[in-house]
Scaffold this motif. Structure first.
Motif, PDB file in Angstrom:
ATOM      1  N   UNK A  10       0.821  -1.208   0.000  1.00 50.45           N
ATOM      2  CA  UNK A  10       0.000   0.000   0.000  1.00 50.45           C
ATOM      3  C   UNK A  10       0.848   1.248   0.000  1.00 50.45           C
ATOM      4  N   UNK A  11       0.405   2.256  -0.740  1.00 52.28           N
ATOM      5  CA  UNK A  11       0.970   3.597  -0.658  1.00 52.28           C
ATOM      6  C   UNK A  11      -0.032   4.468   0.107  1.00 52.28           C
ATOM      7  N   UNK A  12       0.461   5.159   1.097  1.00 55.86           N
ATOM      8  CA  UNK A  12      -0.359   6.026   1.932  1.00 55.86           C
ATOM      9  C   UNK A  12       0.258   7.424   1.940  1.00 55.86           C
ATOM     10  N   UNK A  13      -0.542   8.388   2.340  1.00 57.32           N
ATOM     11  CA  UNK A  13       0.004   9.736   2.502  1.00 57.32           C
ATOM     12  C   UNK A  13      -0.661  10.395   3.700  1.00 57.32           C
ATOM     13  N   UNK A  14       0.077  11.333   4.251  1.00 65.50           N
ATOM     14  CA  UNK A  14      -0.461  12.098   5.368  1.00 65.50           C
ATOM     15  C   UNK A  14      -0.012  13.540   5.237  1.00 65.50           C
ATOM     16  N   UNK A  15      -0.983  14.429   5.144  1.00 63.22           N
ATOM     17  CA  UNK A  15      -0.710  15.856   5.082  1.00 63.22           C
ATOM     18  C   UNK A  15      -0.830  16.437   6.489  1.00 63.22           C
ATOM     19  N   UNK A  16      -0.182  17.560   6.750  1.00 64.18           N
ATOM     20  CA  UNK A  16      -0.251  18.171   8.084  1.00 64.18           C
ATOM     21  C   UNK A  16      -1.694  18.408   8.518  1.00 64.18           C
ATOM     22  N   UNK A  17      -2.024  17.947   9.707  1.00 59.18           N
ATOM     23  CA  UNK A  17      -3.353  18.156  10.251  1.00 59.18           C
ATOM     24  C   UNK A  17      -4.422  17.237   9.703  1.00 59.18           C
ATOM     25  N   UNK A  18      -4.030  16.294   8.864  1.00 60.94           N
ATOM     26  CA  UNK A  18      -5.008  15.379   8.267  1.00 60.94           C
ATOM     27  C   UNK A  18      -4.683  13.942   8.631  1.00 60.94           C
ATOM     28  N   UNK A  19      -5.688  13.086   8.519  1.00 62.89           N
ATOM     29  CA  UNK A  19      -5.481  11.669   8.786  1.00 62.89           C
ATOM     30  C   UNK A  19      -4.746  11.008   7.616  1.00 62.89           C
TER      31      UNK A  19
END
Length: 128
Positions: free
Chosen positions: A35-44
């Motif tokens: 899996x590729x995931x991402x997380x932006x500041x302040x987000x899940x």
């Protein structure tokens, strides 16, 4: 020691492209759900694209469909995420994960956080 290492992040202008790599050592990605995931500041954390089953079924988040492509190179024990038509909202730290349950779609699994291996992440910034 088994681990995943991501690379390929960077700064790109809107509309540009990047290809991320996730290379495994100590185990074969061919036997793992990816899996590729991402997380932006302040987000899940968000599942972006996943690859699972012996049939290499792929799954994409609606936000990236038609723009991102996940692929595997077994000879290099590496999974790629090709990202095209990038938007500022794609800015995030991108992580890859792998789990030995080959049939597991990590993108739709609420417990994806317990995937066996996680990389350290690579920053993608889309900005003019």
């Amino acid at each position: 020691q088994a681990l995943l290492v991501e690379s390929g992040g960077g700064l790109v202008q809107p509309g540009g492209s990047l290809t991320l790599s996730c290379t495994a050592s100590g185990f074969s990605l061919d036997s793992y759900a990816i899996g590729w995931f991402r997380q932006a500041p302040g987000k899940e954390r968000e599942g972006v694209s996943c690859l699972y089953s012996i049939l290499d079924i792929v799954d994409y988040a609606d936000s990236v469909k038609g723009r991102f492509k996940i692929s595997r190179d077994s000879t290099k024990n590496t999974v790629y995420l090709q990202m095209n038509s990038l938007k500022p909202e794609d800015t995030a730290i991108y992580y890859c994960a792998a789990d030995s349950a080959l049939l597991r779609n990590l993108c739709t699994d609420n417990d994806s956080g317990n995937a066996r291996y996680w990389g350290q992440g690579t920053q993608v910034t889309v900005s003019s």
